[in-house]
Motif scaffolding. Structure first.
Motif, PDB file in Angstrom:
ATOM      1  N   THR A  21       5.228 -14.432 -39.900  1.00  0.00           N
ATOM      2  CA  THR A  21       5.526 -13.262 -39.082  1.00  0.00           C
ATOM      3  C   THR A  21       4.852 -13.315 -37.713  1.00  0.00           C
ATOM      4  OG1 THR A  21       3.694 -12.031 -40.066  1.00  0.00           O
ATOM      5  CG2 THR A  21       5.841 -11.807 -41.115  1.00  0.00           C
ATOM      6  N   VAL A  22       3.993 -14.273 -37.485  1.00  0.00           N
ATOM      7  CA  VAL A  22       3.294 -14.378 -36.203  1.00  0.00           C
ATOM      8  C   VAL A  22       4.191 -15.105 -35.206  1.00  0.00           C
ATOM      9  CG1 VAL A  22       1.296 -15.339 -35.018  1.00  0.00           C
ATOM     10  CG2 VAL A  22       1.043 -14.376 -37.299  1.00  0.00           C
ATOM     11  N   THR A  23       4.451 -14.484 -34.080  1.00  0.00           N
ATOM     12  CA  THR A  23       5.248 -15.106 -33.036  1.00  0.00           C
ATOM     13  C   THR A  23       4.309 -15.834 -32.077  1.00  0.00           C
ATOM     14  OG1 THR A  23       6.813 -13.297 -33.181  1.00  0.00           O
ATOM     15  CG2 THR A  23       6.938 -14.685 -31.223  1.00  0.00           C
ATOM     16  N   PRO A  24       4.549 -17.135 -31.866  1.00  0.00           N
ATOM     17  CA  PRO A  24       3.675 -17.861 -30.941  1.00  0.00           C
ATOM     18  C   PRO A  24       3.796 -17.299 -29.531  1.00  0.00           C
ATOM     19  CG  PRO A  24       5.324 -19.328 -31.910  1.00  0.00           C
ATOM     20  CD  PRO A  24       5.580 -17.961 -32.425  1.00  0.00           C
ATOM     21  N   LYS A  25       2.685 -17.289 -28.841  1.00  0.00           N
ATOM     22  CA  LYS A  25       2.634 -16.756 -27.482  1.00  0.00           C
ATOM     23  C   LYS A  25       2.582 -17.918 -26.500  1.00  0.00           C
ATOM     24  CE  LYS A  25      -0.378 -14.042 -24.542  1.00  0.00           C
ATOM     25  NZ  LYS A  25      -1.692 -13.427 -24.447  1.00  0.00           N
ATOM     26  N   PHE A  26       3.436 -17.879 -25.498  1.00  0.00           N
ATOM     27  CA  PHE A  26       3.429 -18.908 -24.467  1.00  0.00           C
ATOM     28  C   PHE A  26       2.285 -18.635 -23.507  1.00  0.00           C
ATOM     29  CE2 PHE A  26       4.697 -20.628 -20.326  1.00  0.00           C
ATOM     30  CZ  PHE A  26       4.925 -21.936 -20.676  1.00  0.00           C
ATOM     31  N   ALA A  31      -0.080 -24.514 -20.756  1.00  0.00           N
ATOM     32  CA  ALA A  31       1.061 -25.356 -20.391  1.00  0.00           C
ATOM     33  C   ALA A  31       0.765 -26.143 -19.115  1.00  0.00           C
ATOM     34  CB  ALA A  31       2.309 -24.494 -20.209  1.00  0.00           C
ATOM     35  N   GLU A  32       0.149 -25.507 -18.139  1.00  0.00           N
ATOM     36  CA  GLU A  32      -0.217 -26.199 -16.898  1.00  0.00           C
ATOM     37  C   GLU A  32      -1.221 -27.316 -17.160  1.00  0.00           C
ATOM     38  OE1 GLU A  32      -1.674 -23.124 -14.336  1.00  0.00           O
ATOM     39  OE2 GLU A  32       0.331 -22.583 -13.647  1.00  0.00           O
ATOM     40  N   ARG A  33      -2.170 -27.044 -18.040  1.00  0.00           N
ATOM     41  CA  ARG A  33      -3.194 -28.047 -18.349  1.00  0.00           C
ATOM     42  C   ARG A  33      -2.565 -29.276 -19.012  1.00  0.00           C
ATOM     43  NH1 ARG A  33      -6.842 -28.701 -22.761  1.00  0.00           N
ATOM     44  NH2 ARG A  33      -5.909 -26.869 -23.713  1.00  0.00           N
ATOM     45  N   PHE A  34      -1.662 -29.048 -19.983  1.00  0.00           N
ATOM     46  CA  PHE A  34      -1.010 -30.179 -20.651  1.00  0.00           C
ATOM     47  C   PHE A  34      -0.075 -30.929 -19.705  1.00  0.00           C
ATOM     48  CE2 PHE A  34      -2.031 -27.791 -24.626  1.00  0.00           C
ATOM     49  CZ  PHE A  34      -2.874 -28.754 -25.145  1.00  0.00           C
ATOM     50  N   ALA A  35       0.600 -30.206 -18.825  1.00  0.00           N
ATOM     51  CA  ALA A  35       1.478 -30.863 -17.855  1.00  0.00           C
ATOM     52  C   ALA A  35       0.670 -31.754 -16.914  1.00  0.00           C
ATOM     53  CB  ALA A  35       2.259 -29.821 -17.067  1.00  0.00           C
ATOM     54  N   LYS A  36      -0.488 -31.264 -16.463  1.00  0.00           N
ATOM     55  CA  LYS A  36      -1.344 -32.070 -15.582  1.00  0.00           C
ATOM     56  C   LYS A  36      -1.849 -33.324 -16.286  1.00  0.00           C
ATOM     57  CE  LYS A  36      -2.870 -28.342 -12.578  1.00  0.00           C
ATOM     58  NZ  LYS A  36      -3.969 -27.462 -12.176  1.00  0.00           N
ATOM     59  N   LEU A  37      -2.202 -33.192 -17.569  1.00  0.00           N
ATOM     60  CA  LEU A  37      -2.654 -34.368 -18.330  1.00  0.00           C
ATOM     61  C   LEU A  37      -1.553 -35.414 -18.420  1.00  0.00           C
ATOM     62  CD1 LEU A  37      -4.606 -32.717 -21.285  1.00  0.00           C
ATOM     63  CD2 LEU A  37      -5.556 -34.202 -19.521  1.00  0.00           C
ATOM     64  N   ALA A  38      -0.341 -34.967 -18.722  1.00  0.00           N
ATOM     65  CA  ALA A  38       0.778 -35.899 -18.857  1.00  0.00           C
ATOM     66  C   ALA A  38       1.118 -36.549 -17.520  1.00  0.00           C
ATOM     67  CB  ALA A  38       1.992 -35.170 -19.411  1.00  0.00           C
ATOM     68  N   LEU A  39       1.140 -35.772 -16.456  1.00  0.00           N
ATOM     69  CA  LEU A  39       1.485 -36.317 -15.146  1.00  0.00           C
ATOM     70  C   LEU A  39       0.418 -37.260 -14.608  1.00  0.00           C
ATOM     71  CD1 LEU A  39       3.058 -33.163 -13.496  1.00  0.00           C
ATOM     72  CD2 LEU A  39       4.237 -35.226 -14.276  1.00  0.00           C
ATOM     73  N   ALA A  40      -0.831 -37.063 -15.011  1.00  0.00           N
ATOM     74  CA  ALA A  40      -1.908 -37.948 -14.556  1.00  0.00           C
ATOM     75  C   ALA A  40      -1.743 -39.364 -15.094  1.00  0.00           C
ATOM     76  CB  ALA A  40      -3.264 -37.383 -14.977  1.00  0.00           C
ATOM     77  N   CYS A  41      -1.047 -39.533 -16.202  1.00  0.00           N
ATOM     78  CA  CYS A  41      -0.881 -40.863 -16.819  1.00  0.00           C
ATOM     79  C   CYS A  41       0.363 -41.596 -16.352  1.00  0.00           C
ATOM     80  CB  CYS A  41      -0.740 -40.787 -18.320  1.00  0.00           C
ATOM     81  SG  CYS A  41      -1.687 -39.670 -19.245  1.00  0.00           S
ATOM     82  N   VAL A  42       1.255 -40.947 -15.669  1.00  0.00           N
ATOM     83  CA  VAL A  42       2.567 -41.534 -15.397  1.00  0.00           C
ATOM     84  C   VAL A  42       2.472 -42.919 -14.765  1.00  0.00           C
ATOM     85  CG1 VAL A  42       4.687 -41.275 -14.051  1.00  0.00           C
ATOM     86  CG2 VAL A  42       3.787 -39.349 -15.325  1.00  0.00           C
ATOM     87  N   GLY A  43       1.692 -43.070 -13.745  1.00  0.00           N
ATOM     88  CA  GLY A  43       1.615 -44.362 -13.081  1.00  0.00           C
ATOM     89  C   GLY A  43       0.421 -45.202 -13.468  1.00  0.00           C
ATOM     90  N   LYS A  44      -0.331 -44.773 -14.452  1.00  0.00           N
ATOM     91  CA  LYS A  44      -1.576 -45.456 -14.826  1.00  0.00           C
ATOM     92  C   LYS A  44      -1.335 -46.362 -16.031  1.00  0.00           C
ATOM     93  CE  LYS A  44      -6.303 -44.345 -16.111  1.00  0.00           C
ATOM     94  NZ  LYS A  44      -7.244 -43.280 -16.395  1.00  0.00           N
ATOM     95  N   GLU A  45      -1.436 -47.660 -15.814  1.00  0.00           N
ATOM     96  CA  GLU A  45      -1.191 -48.599 -16.908  1.00  0.00           C
ATOM     97  C   GLU A  45      -2.476 -49.020 -17.619  1.00  0.00           C
ATOM     98  OE1 GLU A  45       1.207 -52.733 -17.781  1.00  0.00           O
ATOM     99  OE2 GLU A  45       1.104 -51.955 -15.736  1.00  0.00           O
TER     100      GLU A  45
END
Length: 73
Positions: A21-26, A31-45
């Motif tokens: 019955t618990v609705t997850p809250k956005f 979301a910004e923190r996870f997006a920044k983490l993902a984008l920081a790796c894009v060009g890093k091999e």
């Protein structure tokens, strides 16, 4: 100990009903923190740790060729 076990068994259905019955809250900040983490790796091999089984010399390659979808992450 046995009483605790039976009490826990009685609570399991109640916990699962409450969880449904618990609705997850956005959360914008999360979301910004996870997006920044993902984008920081894009060009890093490198640095990179690959758990890769080598079956032949052909399996030895840089991460961008072995796992291009995950390169940088």
């Amino acid at each position: 100990m046995t009483r605790f076990f039976f009490f826990a068994l009685l609570l399991i259905p109640l916990i699962s009903i409450a969880a449904d019955t618990v609705t997850p809250k956005f959360e914008v900040h999360a979301a910004e923190r996870f997006a920044k983490l993902a984008l920081a790796c894009v060009g890093k091999e490198y640095p990179n740790k690959i758990s890769h089984v080598l079956n032949s010399d052909a399996d030895v390659a840089p991460p961008r060729k072995l796992t291009p979808a995950f390169c940088g992450c």
